[in-house]
Design a protein around this motif. Structure first.
Motif, PDB file in Angstrom:
ATOM      1  N   PHE A 138       0.832  -1.209   0.000  1.00  0.00           N
ATOM      2  CA  PHE A 138       0.000   0.000   0.000  1.00  0.00           C
ATOM      3  C   PHE A 138       0.863   1.254   0.000  1.00  0.00           C
ATOM      4  CE2 PHE A 138      -3.953  -1.952   2.314  1.00  0.00           C
ATOM      5  CZ  PHE A 138      -4.154  -2.792   1.234  1.00  0.00           C
ATOM      6  N   GLN A 139       1.856   1.286   0.883  1.00  0.00           N
ATOM      7  CA  GLN A 139       2.655   2.495   1.029  1.00  0.00           C
ATOM      8  C   GLN A 139       3.493   2.768  -0.209  1.00  0.00           C
ATOM      9  OE1 GLN A 139       2.188   4.583   3.406  1.00  0.00           O
ATOM     10  NE2 GLN A 139       3.778   6.052   2.804  1.00  0.00           N
ATOM     11  N   LEU A 140       4.056   1.739  -0.810  1.00  0.00           N
ATOM     12  CA  LEU A 140       4.846   1.931  -2.023  1.00  0.00           C
ATOM     13  C   LEU A 140       3.983   2.468  -3.158  1.00  0.00           C
ATOM     14  CD1 LEU A 140       7.008  -1.314  -1.835  1.00  0.00           C
ATOM     15  CD2 LEU A 140       7.856   1.036  -1.638  1.00  0.00           C
ATOM     16  N   ALA A 141       2.754   1.965  -3.276  1.00  0.00           N
ATOM     17  CA  ALA A 141       1.842   2.474  -4.303  1.00  0.00           C
ATOM     18  C   ALA A 141       1.497   3.938  -4.031  1.00  0.00           C
ATOM     19  CB  ALA A 141       0.576   1.629  -4.353  1.00  0.00           C
ATOM     20  N   ASN A 142       1.271   4.259  -2.768  1.00  0.00           N
ATOM     21  CA  ASN A 142       0.968   5.652  -2.403  1.00  0.00           C
ATOM     22  C   ASN A 142       2.136   6.580  -2.719  1.00  0.00           C
ATOM     23  OD1 ASN A 142      -1.643   5.347  -1.480  1.00  0.00           O
ATOM     24  ND2 ASN A 142      -1.061   5.044   0.652  1.00  0.00           N
ATOM     25  N   ILE A 143       3.341   6.132  -2.413  1.00  0.00           N
ATOM     26  CA  ILE A 143       4.517   6.966  -2.675  1.00  0.00           C
ATOM     27  C   ILE A 143       4.654   7.225  -4.175  1.00  0.00           C
ATOM     28  CG2 ILE A 143       7.052   6.980  -2.648  1.00  0.00           C
ATOM     29  CD1 ILE A 143       6.879   5.585   0.097  1.00  0.00           C
ATOM     30  N   ALA A 144       4.461   6.182  -4.974  1.00  0.00           N
ATOM     31  CA  ALA A 144       4.551   6.349  -6.432  1.00  0.00           C
ATOM     32  C   ALA A 144       3.497   7.331  -6.934  1.00  0.00           C
ATOM     33  CB  ALA A 144       4.388   4.997  -7.120  1.00  0.00           C
ATOM     34  N   ARG A 145       2.294   7.218  -6.431  1.00  0.00           N
ATOM     35  CA  ARG A 145       1.213   8.106  -6.872  1.00  0.00           C
ATOM     36  C   ARG A 145       1.458   9.547  -6.451  1.00  0.00           C
ATOM     37  NH1 ARG A 145      -4.287   7.366  -3.777  1.00  0.00           N
ATOM     38  NH2 ARG A 145      -2.891   8.208  -2.167  1.00  0.00           N
ATOM     39  N   ASP A 146       2.039   9.752  -5.265  1.00  0.00           N
ATOM     40  CA  ASP A 146       2.096  11.084  -4.665  1.00  0.00           C
ATOM     41  C   ASP A 146       3.445  11.770  -4.825  1.00  0.00           C
ATOM     42  OD1 ASP A 146      -0.492  10.601  -3.845  1.00  0.00           O
ATOM     43  OD2 ASP A 146       0.065  10.009  -1.812  1.00  0.00           O
ATOM     44  N   ILE A 223      -4.093   1.197  -8.138  1.00  0.00           N
ATOM     45  CA  ILE A 223      -3.466   2.528  -8.119  1.00  0.00           C
ATOM     46  C   ILE A 223      -2.024   2.426  -8.604  1.00  0.00           C
ATOM     47  CG2 ILE A 223      -2.581   4.335  -6.583  1.00  0.00           C
ATOM     48  CD1 ILE A 223      -5.183   4.016  -4.954  1.00  0.00           C
ATOM     49  N   GLY A 224      -1.287   1.452  -8.070  1.00  0.00           N
ATOM     50  CA  GLY A 224       0.092   1.279  -8.499  1.00  0.00           C
ATOM     51  C   GLY A 224       0.198   0.949  -9.976  1.00  0.00           C
ATOM     52  N   ASP A 236       0.218  14.018 -14.038  1.00  0.00           N
ATOM     53  CA  ASP A 236      -0.554  15.106 -14.654  1.00  0.00           C
ATOM     54  C   ASP A 236      -1.861  15.321 -13.908  1.00  0.00           C
ATOM     55  OD1 ASP A 236       1.461  15.288 -16.458  1.00  0.00           O
ATOM     56  OD2 ASP A 236       0.347  14.483 -18.172  1.00  0.00           O
ATOM     57  N   ARG A 237      -2.410  14.247 -13.394  1.00  0.00           N
ATOM     58  CA  ARG A 237      -3.600  14.325 -12.531  1.00  0.00           C
ATOM     59  C   ARG A 237      -3.534  13.163 -11.550  1.00  0.00           C
ATOM     60  NH1 ARG A 237      -5.176  11.955 -17.248  1.00  0.00           N
ATOM     61  NH2 ARG A 237      -6.493  10.085 -17.109  1.00  0.00           N
ATOM     62  N   ARG A 238      -4.182  13.342 -10.426  1.00  0.00           N
ATOM     63  CA  ARG A 238      -4.081  12.342  -9.359  1.00  0.00           C
ATOM     64  C   ARG A 238      -4.717  11.017  -9.784  1.00  0.00           C
ATOM     65  NH1 ARG A 238      -3.088  12.190  -3.929  1.00  0.00           N
ATOM     66  NH2 ARG A 238      -4.305  10.757  -2.626  1.00  0.00           N
ATOM     67  N   VAL A 239      -4.019   9.935  -9.544  1.00  0.00           N
ATOM     68  CA  VAL A 239      -4.528   8.605  -9.862  1.00  0.00           C
ATOM     69  C   VAL A 239      -5.523   8.179  -8.788  1.00  0.00           C
ATOM     70  CG1 VAL A 239      -3.925   6.170 -10.094  1.00  0.00           C
ATOM     71  CG2 VAL A 239      -2.460   7.916 -11.112  1.00  0.00           C
ATOM     72  N   THR A 240      -6.676   7.725  -9.216  1.00  0.00           N
ATOM     73  CA  THR A 240      -7.714   7.261  -8.288  1.00  0.00           C
ATOM     74  C   THR A 240      -8.371   6.007  -8.841  1.00  0.00           C
ATOM     75  OG1 THR A 240      -9.439   8.599  -9.340  1.00  0.00           O
ATOM     76  CG2 THR A 240      -8.212   9.623  -7.521  1.00  0.00           C
ATOM     77  N   THR A 241      -9.206   5.392  -8.036  1.00  0.00           N
ATOM     78  CA  THR A 241     -10.089   4.331  -8.513  1.00  0.00           C
ATOM     79  C   THR A 241     -11.522   4.845  -8.394  1.00  0.00           C
ATOM     80  OG1 THR A 241     -10.046   3.346  -6.295  1.00  0.00           O
ATOM     81  CG2 THR A 241      -8.574   2.412  -7.940  1.00  0.00           C
TER      82      THR A 241
END
Length: 277
Positions: A138-146, A223-224, A236-241
């Motif tokens: 979870f945290q690695l995916a969040n870091i990549a997104r943010d 997300i990842g 370019d824009r925030r990744v979401t589901t």
């Protein structure tokens, strides 16, 4: 009962986050000038709650109740607090191992706490390793997104060794999104490895708990994968589901939870990072 305990644990985690960052339920973050004192006070209150003393603050009394009912190891609470210390110190990882250690303190240990709440024996290291893996994913995916949002706030969780390898300046990481996309994919590849490991751990959970865990794994895993798929345009824009995607993942997780015992009980990959003993 599991759901109620999860909410109680969340209340404590949320309160600690608010204290550390000067927020109100995750909103209106303010500049905190006394972070070390705040975190020290947080640790004292946490110790009192873990010792079974009534605090008079709902979030810390929530922790007292959860710890008393589940044999929650006290060190997990303090491992999470250490994550707040790292952020307060404006800490940055140098190596991948540093990054994963940070991810453990802010997310992996939460996976361990949730596993105990879901009925896992606190001494069952094998299952707790899998639970930690999910938090790391979870945290690695969040870091990549943010990455872009963190950079705008003056934070960077990419190891400085990785940045040097790609010739990315630590104070200008958004200057070349194409190079950054290579590192983002490295993060999401690591996340996928931990996610796959974590799924096997659901064999040890009840159906409802496994269902919740697998749904969350699908949501964060997506997300990842979206970040990796967008390449240089990932920020370019925030990744979401979407809501529709979440509903599909919940249904998919229900089916997977029913069939979780058919998962091969393979040995955890010994090359994966291991949580502190």
């Amino acid at each position: 009962m599991t759901r109620e305990r999860a909410w109680l644990l969340y209340a404590w985690c949320r309160a600690c986050d608010d204290i550390a960052d000067g927020q109100d339920h995750g909103h209106t973050m303010s500049v905190v000038e006394d972070a070390p004192q705040r975190i020290a006070a947080m640790a004292v209150l946490t110790d009192a709650a873990l010792a079974g003393r009534a605090i008079g603050l709902p979030a810390f009394d929530a922790l007292r109740i959860v710890a008393g009912e589940t044999r929650l190891p006290a060190r997990y609470a303090h491992d999470l607090i250490q994550g707040f210390r790292l952020d307060a110190e404006d800490w940055r990882p140098r190596t991948e191992d540093d990054l994963l250690t940070y991810c453990y303190h802010v997310a992996g240990v939460v996976g361990c706490m949730m596993a105990v709440i879901m009925g896992v024996d606190p001494d069952d290291a094998a299952v707790l390793d899998r639970a930690c893996d999910l938090g790391l994913a979870f945290q690695l995916a969040n870091i990549a997104r943010d990455i872009a949002e963190d950079a705008a706030a003056g934070r960077c969780y990419l190891p400085t060794d990785w940045l040097a390898e790609m010739d990315i300046a630590p104070d200008a990481i958004m200057a070349d999104p194409a190079k950054l996309a290579v590192l983002a994919m490295r993060l999401t590849d690591r996340a996928a490895q931990f996610e796959a490991s974590a799924r096997i751990g659901t064999r040890a959970l009840s159906f409802r708990s496994a269902w919740a865990v697998l749904a969350a794994a699908d949501i964060y895993g997506t997300i990842g994968r979206k970040v990796a798929g967008r390449g240089a345009a990932a920020w370019d824009r925030r990744v979401t589901t979407s809501k529709a995607e979440k509903l599909r993942f919940i249904a998919q997780a229900w089916r997977n939870a029913r069939g979780r015992n058919a998962l091969a009980d393979v040995r955890r990959d010994p090359t994966l990072w291991r949580r502190p003993a």
